[in-house]
Design a protein around this motif. Sequence first.
Motif, PDB file in Angstrom:
ATOM      1  N   ILE A 165      34.150  21.571  75.770  1.00  0.00           N
ATOM      2  CA  ILE A 165      35.495  21.554  75.177  1.00  0.00           C
ATOM      3  C   ILE A 165      35.959  20.120  74.997  1.00  0.00           C
ATOM      4  O   ILE A 165      36.576  19.784  73.997  1.00  0.00           O
ATOM      5  N   ASP A 166      35.634  19.253  75.945  1.00  0.00           N
ATOM      6  CA  ASP A 166      35.976  17.834  75.796  1.00  0.00           C
ATOM      7  C   ASP A 166      35.279  17.230  74.585  1.00  0.00           C
ATOM      8  O   ASP A 166      35.870  16.459  73.844  1.00  0.00           O
ATOM      9  N   ASN A 167      33.999  17.566  74.420  1.00  0.00           N
ATOM     10  CA  ASN A 167      33.223  17.007  73.316  1.00  0.00           C
ATOM     11  C   ASN A 167      32.070  17.960  73.003  1.00  0.00           C
ATOM     12  O   ASN A 167      31.097  18.017  73.767  1.00  0.00           O
ATOM     13  N   THR A 168      32.180  18.678  71.906  1.00  0.00           N
ATOM     14  CA  THR A 168      31.144  19.664  71.552  1.00  0.00           C
ATOM     15  C   THR A 168      29.801  19.015  71.259  1.00  0.00           C
ATOM     16  O   THR A 168      28.793  19.705  71.219  1.00  0.00           O
ATOM     17  N   ARG A 169      29.798  17.714  71.072  1.00  0.00           N
ATOM     18  CA  ARG A 169      28.546  17.014  70.763  1.00  0.00           C
ATOM     19  C   ARG A 169      27.873  16.423  72.007  1.00  0.00           C
ATOM     20  O   ARG A 169      26.896  15.697  71.893  1.00  0.00           O
ATOM     21  N   THR A 170      28.381  16.747  73.180  1.00  0.00           N
ATOM     22  CA  THR A 170      27.768  16.243  74.402  1.00  0.00           C
ATOM     23  C   THR A 170      26.341  16.782  74.501  1.00  0.00           C
ATOM     24  O   THR A 170      26.140  17.995  74.471  1.00  0.00           O
ATOM     25  N   PRO A 171      25.361  15.897  74.617  1.00  0.00           N
ATOM     26  CA  PRO A 171      23.977  16.370  74.736  1.00  0.00           C
ATOM     27  C   PRO A 171      23.778  17.200  76.003  1.00  0.00           C
ATOM     28  O   PRO A 171      24.360  16.897  77.056  1.00  0.00           O
TER      29      PRO A 171
ATOM     30  N   HIS B 145      20.733  24.747  78.233  1.00  0.00           N
ATOM     31  CA  HIS B 145      20.415  25.371  76.950  1.00  0.00           C
ATOM     32  C   HIS B 145      20.449  26.903  77.060  1.00  0.00           C
ATOM     33  O   HIS B 145      21.059  27.580  76.232  1.00  0.00           O
ATOM     34  N   VAL B 146      19.804  27.443  78.084  1.00  0.00           N
ATOM     35  CA  VAL B 146      19.750  28.894  78.277  1.00  0.00           C
ATOM     36  C   VAL B 146      21.151  29.470  78.496  1.00  0.00           C
ATOM     37  O   VAL B 146      21.516  30.493  77.916  1.00  0.00           O
ATOM     38  N   ARG B 147      21.937  28.796  79.318  1.00  0.00           N
ATOM     39  CA  ARG B 147      23.292  29.297  79.607  1.00  0.00           C
ATOM     40  C   ARG B 147      24.174  29.255  78.359  1.00  0.00           C
ATOM     41  O   ARG B 147      24.929  30.192  78.095  1.00  0.00           O
ATOM     42  N   VAL B 148      24.106  28.164  77.588  1.00  0.00           N
ATOM     43  CA  VAL B 148      24.893  28.072  76.355  1.00  0.00           C
ATOM     44  C   VAL B 148      24.447  29.159  75.385  1.00  0.00           C
ATOM     45  O   VAL B 148      25.278  29.834  74.767  1.00  0.00           O
ATOM     46  N   LYS B 149      23.145  29.357  75.274  1.00  0.00           N
ATOM     47  CA  LYS B 149      22.603  30.395  74.380  1.00  0.00           C
ATOM     48  C   LYS B 149      23.124  31.767  74.781  1.00  0.00           C
ATOM     49  O   LYS B 149      23.538  32.571  73.928  1.00  0.00           O
ATOM     50  N   LYS B 150      23.139  32.082  76.074  1.00  0.00           N
ATOM     51  CA  LYS B 150      23.653  33.367  76.561  1.00  0.00           C
ATOM     52  C   LYS B 150      25.135  33.521  76.241  1.00  0.00           C
ATOM     53  O   LYS B 150      25.591  34.602  75.858  1.00  0.00           O
ATOM     54  N   MET B 151      25.901  32.435  76.400  1.00  0.00           N
ATOM     55  CA  MET B 151      27.339  32.508  76.096  1.00  0.00           C
ATOM     56  C   MET B 151      27.563  32.677  74.596  1.00  0.00           C
ATOM     57  O   MET B 151      28.507  33.356  74.183  1.00  0.00           O
ATOM     58  N   GLU B 152      26.690  32.088  73.783  1.00  0.00           N
ATOM     59  CA  GLU B 152      26.775  32.281  72.331  1.00  0.00           C
ATOM     60  C   GLU B 152      26.448  33.728  71.975  1.00  0.00           C
ATOM     61  O   GLU B 152      27.162  34.358  71.187  1.00  0.00           O
ATOM     62  N   GLU B 153      25.386  34.264  72.555  1.00  0.00           N
ATOM     63  CA  GLU B 153      24.990  35.651  72.281  1.00  0.00           C
ATOM     64  C   GLU B 153      26.049  36.647  72.730  1.00  0.00           C
ATOM     65  O   GLU B 153      26.226  37.695  72.115  1.00  0.00           O
ATOM     66  N   ALA B 154      26.761  36.324  73.809  1.00  0.00           N
ATOM     67  CA  ALA B 154      27.824  37.198  74.313  1.00  0.00           C
ATOM     68  C   ALA B 154      29.118  37.036  73.508  1.00  0.00           C
ATOM     69  O   ALA B 154      30.070  37.782  73.706  1.00  0.00           O
ATOM     70  N   GLY B 155      29.156  36.044  72.619  1.00  0.00           N
ATOM     71  CA  GLY B 155      30.348  35.827  71.802  1.00  0.00           C
ATOM     72  C   GLY B 155      31.418  35.004  72.470  1.00  0.00           C
ATOM     73  O   GLY B 155      32.527  34.863  71.950  1.00  0.00           O
ATOM     74  N   ILE B 156      31.134  34.444  73.638  1.00  0.00           N
ATOM     75  CA  ILE B 156      32.113  33.599  74.329  1.00  0.00           C
ATOM     76  C   ILE B 156      32.216  32.259  73.616  1.00  0.00           C
ATOM     77  O   ILE B 156      33.308  31.738  73.420  1.00  0.00           O
ATOM     78  N   ILE B 157      31.082  31.702  73.224  1.00  0.00           N
ATOM     79  CA  ILE B 157      31.062  30.484  72.411  1.00  0.00           C
ATOM     80  C   ILE B 157      30.780  30.912  70.988  1.00  0.00           C
ATOM     81  O   ILE B 157      29.786  31.582  70.725  1.00  0.00           O
TER      82      ILE B 157
ATOM     83  N   GLY C 213      30.348  29.010  67.661  1.00  0.00           N
ATOM     84  CA  GLY C 213      30.253  27.773  66.894  1.00  0.00           C
ATOM     85  C   GLY C 213      30.821  26.594  67.651  1.00  0.00           C
ATOM     86  O   GLY C 213      31.062  26.643  68.853  1.00  0.00           O
ATOM     87  N   SER C 214      31.022  25.521  66.933  1.00  0.00           N
ATOM     88  CA  SER C 214      31.654  24.331  67.494  1.00  0.00           C
ATOM     89  C   SER C 214      32.461  23.691  66.369  1.00  0.00           C
ATOM     90  O   SER C 214      32.290  24.013  65.206  1.00  0.00           O
ATOM     91  N   SER C 215      33.354  22.813  66.743  1.00  0.00           N
ATOM     92  CA  SER C 215      34.196  22.224  65.704  1.00  0.00           C
ATOM     93  C   SER C 215      34.483  20.765  65.999  1.00  0.00           C
ATOM     94  O   SER C 215      34.333  20.301  67.123  1.00  0.00           O
ATOM     95  N   LEU C 216      34.903  20.084  64.966  1.00  0.00           N
ATOM     96  CA  LEU C 216      35.335  18.698  65.091  1.00  0.00           C
ATOM     97  C   LEU C 216      36.848  18.661  65.213  1.00  0.00           C
ATOM     98  O   LEU C 216      37.547  19.516  64.677  1.00  0.00           O
ATOM     99  N   THR C 217      37.351  17.660  65.886  1.00  0.00           N
ATOM    100  CA  THR C 217      38.787  17.429  65.925  1.00  0.00           C
ATOM    101  C   THR C 217      39.053  16.200  65.072  1.00  0.00           C
ATOM    102  O   THR C 217      38.540  15.117  65.355  1.00  0.00           O
ATOM    103  N   LEU C 218      39.809  16.394  64.019  1.00  0.00           N
ATOM    104  CA  LEU C 218      40.117  15.291  63.109  1.00  0.00           C
ATOM    105  C   LEU C 218      41.444  14.652  63.476  1.00  0.00           C
ATOM    106  O   LEU C 218      42.357  15.322  63.953  1.00  0.00           O
ATOM    107  N   ASP C 219      41.559  13.373  63.213  1.00  0.00           N
ATOM    108  CA  ASP C 219      42.822  12.678  63.374  1.00  0.00           C
ATOM    109  C   ASP C 219      43.506  12.693  62.008  1.00  0.00           C
ATOM    110  O   ASP C 219      43.248  11.845  61.155  1.00  0.00           O
ATOM    111  N   TYR C 220      44.348  13.685  61.792  1.00  0.00           N
ATOM    112  CA  TYR C 220      44.990  13.862  60.490  1.00  0.00           C
ATOM    113  C   TYR C 220      45.927  12.710  60.136  1.00  0.00           C
ATOM    114  O   TYR C 220      46.118  12.410  58.968  1.00  0.00           O
ATOM    115  N   VAL C 221      46.505  12.074  61.134  1.00  0.00           N
ATOM    116  CA  VAL C 221      47.380  10.937  60.872  1.00  0.00           C
ATOM    117  C   VAL C 221      46.583   9.822  60.193  1.00  0.00           C
ATOM    118  O   VAL C 221      47.000   9.254  59.187  1.00  0.00           O
TER     119      VAL C 221
END
Length: 159
Positions: A18-24, A40-52, A54-62
């Motif tokens: 959540i802090d940084n979706t691009r964290t390796p 990797h396995v845990r993230v994959k399981k959370m993706e398959e369960a629908g908890i995660i 996708g991922s997104s960027l946070t833009l600085d609109y200002v």
Amino acid sequence: MAKFRLDEVDHQILDMLIDNTRTPFTDIAKKLLISAGTVHVRVKKMEEAGIIRGSSLTLDYVKLGYSFIAYVGIFLEKTHQTKFVIERLNEIPNITVAHVTTGKFNIFCKVRAKDTKHAKDIIFRVDDIDGVARTETMISLEESINDKKRLMHSIFNEM
């Protein structure tokens, strides 16, 4: 469907993502003293369960020149026009969020604009959609809270 169980390691992984979706995964693994494969396995399981989802960027609109935020409540002529109006709103890229709601408004939207003139033009486009009876606009003076982590931690504490 069974409820997916998250343990403390899952919580910590989500916290870092959540802090940084691009964290390796290797960085997460080092901090948690587990293998990158486990992450990797845990993230994959959370993706398959629908908890995660996708991922997104946070833009600085200002910095991008879109610092003006308005919230627009939309009154419809008839409730059955909701789907049609939502489809038209989706064609306006400056409408970044739209909710079908109960209460005062039929639809409630978040609008990002360059300035008041730009916001006015967007709101006039909304007013011109067939089925929109009228709108009511509120201008955001400041986004004071935008924190995904507090809710996440609250949910984890309830588990």
